[in-house]
Design a protein around this motif. Sequence first.
Motif, PDB file in Angstrom:
ATOM      1  N   CYS A  20      -1.106 -19.826  24.187  1.00 12.91           N
ATOM      2  CA  CYS A  20      -1.180 -19.516  22.883  1.00 12.91           C
ATOM      3  C   CYS A  20       0.012 -18.906  22.338  1.00 12.91           C
ATOM      4  CB  CYS A  20      -2.414 -18.631  22.392  1.00 12.91           C
ATOM      5  SG  CYS A  20      -2.141 -18.325  20.566  1.00 12.91           S
ATOM      6  N   GLY A  22       0.802 -17.364  20.028  1.00 14.37           N
ATOM      7  CA  GLY A  22       0.700 -15.845  19.379  1.00 14.37           C
ATOM      8  C   GLY A  22      -0.106 -14.862  20.335  1.00 14.37           C
ATOM      9  N   CYS A  23      -1.176 -15.196  21.047  1.00 17.33           N
ATOM     10  CA  CYS A  23      -1.743 -13.925  22.045  1.00 17.33           C
ATOM     11  C   CYS A  23      -1.818 -14.241  23.409  1.00 17.33           C
ATOM     12  CB  CYS A  23      -3.378 -14.203  21.490  1.00 17.33           C
ATOM     13  SG  CYS A  23      -4.159 -15.542  22.103  1.00 17.33           S
ATOM     14  N   CYS A  31      -3.877 -20.764  19.396  1.00 17.98           N
ATOM     15  CA  CYS A  31      -5.509 -20.983  19.307  1.00 17.98           C
ATOM     16  C   CYS A  31      -6.095 -20.637  18.128  1.00 17.98           C
ATOM     17  CB  CYS A  31      -5.906 -19.677  20.216  1.00 17.98           C
ATOM     18  SG  CYS A  31      -5.848 -18.225  19.692  1.00 17.98           S
ATOM     19  N   CYS A  34      -5.848 -17.287  16.596  1.00 19.76           N
ATOM     20  CA  CYS A  34      -4.245 -16.898  16.016  1.00 19.76           C
ATOM     21  C   CYS A  34      -4.134 -17.779  14.736  1.00 19.76           C
ATOM     22  CB  CYS A  34      -3.402 -17.212  16.789  1.00 19.76           C
ATOM     23  SG  CYS A  34      -3.245 -15.846  18.072  1.00 19.76           S
TER      24      CYS A  34
HETATM   25 ZN   LIG Z   1      -3.889 -17.024  20.169  1.00 20.03          ZN
END
Ligand SMILES: [Zn+2]
Length: 234
Positions: A20, A22-23, A31, A34
């Motif tokens: 992902c 983001g995370c 995901c 996110c």
């Molecule tokens: Zn994420």
Amino acid sequence: MPTLPAAWRLLLGLLLPARCVGCGDGGSYFCGACAASAPRLPFERCQVCAQPGPRDPCASCALRRPAFDRVIPAYAYDGAARNAVRRLKYANLRALAPLMAAPMADALAEDGWPPDLLLPVPMHPAQLRRRGFNQAALLAGEIAARTDVERADDAVARKLQGWAQARTASREERWAQVAYAFEPRDGASSSVADRRVAIVDDVLTTGATADAVARALKWAGVSEVAVLVFARRI
Ligand SMILES: [Zn+2]
Ligand SMILES: [Zn+2]
């Protein structure tokens, strides 16, 4: 920094597990957590350009009304949303396109402004050769598949390249550089006149590019123009 040939990047993408943007968790490039928690624009914002704040229209739109009528943003350009924009465009992570298009289609439905046609911001042919793909066209294709709205990619042509100014130019310089970069193609008005068109792009920065595309569309007789973006800079 040398860039990997597209074929190698594609192969690496197949071999490496999706992470992902983001995370960093495995399983998806963007995901669900996110997508749900990425920063949104505040409700209080300019109804034309989506600039956050109490003024509607904002000072900038009051001074100079853009050629587009509204901006429909999925996210604010920050956090995971900013990472997604960068990875799609600069790391050639095309698998992100459907994951970015889904919240854009949701934003369009929530906004309640039904477009007749979608127009990805056109790239200049030289620019397209260099990058190998137009990220706006990828997003528009995914949104068209989700919404059944037709695309009108051929309505507007980009006659000037106008790149490399994003970080260096002042707002005024950027507006001047792209103001006449687009023009309606011959015969475009027969397909777009009196219709509502949503310009599709990954990110809205100053709004100069969207304004120039919208102006070309209005020359061709388009009745209303919205700018549907994955993220709007704040
Ligand atoms: Zn994420
Ligand atoms: Zn505004």
